[in-house]
Design an enzyme around this catalytic site. Sequence first.
Site, PDB file in Angstrom:
ATOM      1  N   SER A  98     -13.744  -5.197   3.902  1.00  0.00           N
ATOM      2  CA  SER A  98     -14.127  -4.516   2.660  1.00  0.00           C
ATOM      3  C   SER A  98     -13.562  -5.234   1.437  1.00  0.00           C
ATOM      4  O   SER A  98     -14.164  -5.188   0.360  1.00  0.00           O
ATOM      5  CB  SER A  98     -13.752  -3.035   2.683  1.00  0.00           C
ATOM      6  OG  SER A  98     -12.391  -2.819   2.950  1.00  0.00           O
ATOM      7  N   GLY A  99     -12.417  -5.875   1.563  1.00  0.00           N
ATOM      8  CA  GLY A  99     -11.961  -6.833   0.555  1.00  0.00           C
ATOM      9  C   GLY A  99     -11.602  -6.295  -0.820  1.00  0.00           C
ATOM     10  O   GLY A  99     -11.601  -7.054  -1.777  1.00  0.00           O
ATOM     11  N   GLY A 100     -11.354  -4.987  -0.916  1.00  0.00           N
ATOM     12  CA  GLY A 100     -10.985  -4.446  -2.229  1.00  0.00           C
ATOM     13  C   GLY A 100     -12.170  -3.883  -3.005  1.00  0.00           C
ATOM     14  O   GLY A 100     -12.023  -3.485  -4.156  1.00  0.00           O
ATOM     15  N   ARG A 124       0.846  -1.217   0.000  1.00  0.00           N
ATOM     16  CA  ARG A 124       0.000   0.000   0.000  1.00  0.00           C
ATOM     17  C   ARG A 124       0.875   1.259   0.000  1.00  0.00           C
ATOM     18  O   ARG A 124       0.570   2.231  -0.689  1.00  0.00           O
ATOM     19  CB  ARG A 124      -0.929   0.000   1.214  1.00  0.00           C
ATOM     20  CG  ARG A 124      -1.699  -1.305   1.342  1.00  0.00           C
ATOM     21  CD  ARG A 124      -3.198  -1.188   1.366  1.00  0.00           C
ATOM     22  NE  ARG A 124      -3.768  -2.499   1.087  1.00  0.00           N
ATOM     23  CZ  ARG A 124      -4.340  -3.295   1.988  1.00  0.00           C
ATOM     24  NH1 ARG A 124      -4.483  -2.885   3.240  1.00  0.00           N
ATOM     25  NH2 ARG A 124      -4.816  -4.476   1.645  1.00  0.00           N
ATOM     26  N   LYS A 130     -15.959 -12.636  10.893  1.00  0.00           N
ATOM     27  CA  LYS A 130     -15.614 -11.548   9.968  1.00  0.00           C
ATOM     28  C   LYS A 130     -15.654 -12.143   8.572  1.00  0.00           C
ATOM     29  O   LYS A 130     -14.864 -13.036   8.245  1.00  0.00           O
ATOM     30  CB  LYS A 130     -14.236 -10.981  10.304  1.00  0.00           C
ATOM     31  CG  LYS A 130     -13.752  -9.928   9.298  1.00  0.00           C
ATOM     32  CD  LYS A 130     -12.682  -9.030   9.911  1.00  0.00           C
ATOM     33  CE  LYS A 130     -12.061  -8.118   8.875  1.00  0.00           C
ATOM     34  NZ  LYS A 130     -11.282  -7.028   9.449  1.00  0.00           N
ATOM     35  N   GLU A 186     -12.110 -15.200  10.538  1.00  0.00           N
ATOM     36  CA  GLU A 186     -12.250 -14.476   9.267  1.00  0.00           C
ATOM     37  C   GLU A 186     -11.965 -15.360   8.046  1.00  0.00           C
ATOM     38  O   GLU A 186     -10.833 -15.443   7.570  1.00  0.00           O
ATOM     39  CB  GLU A 186     -11.309 -13.258   9.247  1.00  0.00           C
ATOM     40  CG  GLU A 186     -11.434 -12.438   7.971  1.00  0.00           C
ATOM     41  CD  GLU A 186     -10.468 -11.249   7.891  1.00  0.00           C
ATOM     42  OE1 GLU A 186      -9.563 -11.155   8.726  1.00  0.00           O
ATOM     43  OE2 GLU A 186     -10.640 -10.435   6.979  1.00  0.00           O
ATOM     44  N   ARG A 207      -9.165  -1.071   4.348  1.00  0.00           N
ATOM     45  CA  ARG A 207      -9.048  -0.118   3.243  1.00  0.00           C
ATOM     46  C   ARG A 207     -10.219   0.845   3.131  1.00  0.00           C
ATOM     47  O   ARG A 207     -10.024   2.038   2.898  1.00  0.00           O
ATOM     48  CB  ARG A 207      -8.894  -0.893   1.920  1.00  0.00           C
ATOM     49  CG  ARG A 207      -7.498  -1.416   1.719  1.00  0.00           C
ATOM     50  CD  ARG A 207      -7.466  -2.482   0.661  1.00  0.00           C
ATOM     51  NE  ARG A 207      -8.053  -3.739   1.119  1.00  0.00           N
ATOM     52  CZ  ARG A 207      -8.118  -4.843   0.389  1.00  0.00           C
ATOM     53  NH1 ARG A 207      -7.658  -4.839  -0.838  1.00  0.00           N
ATOM     54  NH2 ARG A 207      -8.637  -5.947   0.883  1.00  0.00           N
TER      55      ARG A 207
END
Length: 335
Positions: free
Chosen positions: A261-263, A33, A219, A177, A292
């Site tokens: 949110s996973g992208g 990132r 999650k 998760e 993110r």
Amino acid sequence: MNTDKLKETVARLVKPPKGILAIDESFNTCGERFLKLGVPNIEDKRREYRELLITAPKIEKYISGYILFDETINQETVAGKSFVSVLQSKGIEVGIKVDAGTTNFSGHEGEKITKGLDGLEKRLKEYKELGATFAKWRAVYRIGVNTPSFDCMEKNAEIFVKYAILCQKNDIVPIVEPEILIDGNHTIEKCYQVTARNLDMVFSKLRSANVFMPGIILKTSMVLSGKDSRDKSFTEKIAEITLKCLKEHVPADIGGIVFLSGGQADADATMNINEMHKMGDLPWPLTFSYGRAIQNPALESWAKNPADVSGAQKLLLQAAKNNSLASTGEYKYKA
Ligand code: 13P
């Protein structure tokens, strides 16, 4: 295991209108990132950035818990206050990522299992001593023609069980998760099938090992088409199919559900959760645990202008507020 303590921690974490902020990127993920924005991936920059996230004024109105990375839980502000004490002084729960990333699942091309069980109990005790009240363990599954395989889902579920038992034994709430990755060109229906099968596997293993259900948080990824798919679903469809999947495959007695949110685009992650709450009547508390989708604007701003800490913190606060509103179905999108 102190079941009351576990339930109390869960209740604080998923209490509306709050959710969890994940700032637990590993060295590699943080590096990726930072690299995109021209920031060097060195300890000092990671510390500086995380200080901004942790000290953002009034963030406790929207965020109930922060998930930290091993390096971060041991760090301090420039003024010499431990990050943990800053969070605790705002009444924010301290969480810790305790998995050690993924490794190839031997004999299963392209599939991963999560590592980190070695020495886990010792680390949990140390993190608890430092102030952690909850933990996170992530497994990843890629949708392909023959993946995820039954064996991969079973193996990761068995590992989740070992992790969850150790956490609960030490009065730490385990966040479980299982992330179905957004990568690929699969349809939303395919994602539904895979998510459903995997949730059945995870919960049947947790249940048969007598994991204390009200003392865990799931999650999960939302049910979405792949990011390279031409079939783009609208918010209503995503919310509806995700809730259907969760209602049919997640026990009603778990402590709560939070989303990664996973992208997804930041605004999509917010609107999808908002829509789910507008559909109402959910058997479990349901909120966000975004990385993110909350951090993006603040990270971009700080990368451009590191001296403007309060500007970046304002962006963080706005994203946290938007998701807080979405967690009760009150978010109104402004373009
Ligand atoms: P994202 O919201 O960026 O997917 O991160 C959440 C997380 O904790 C992934 O493990």
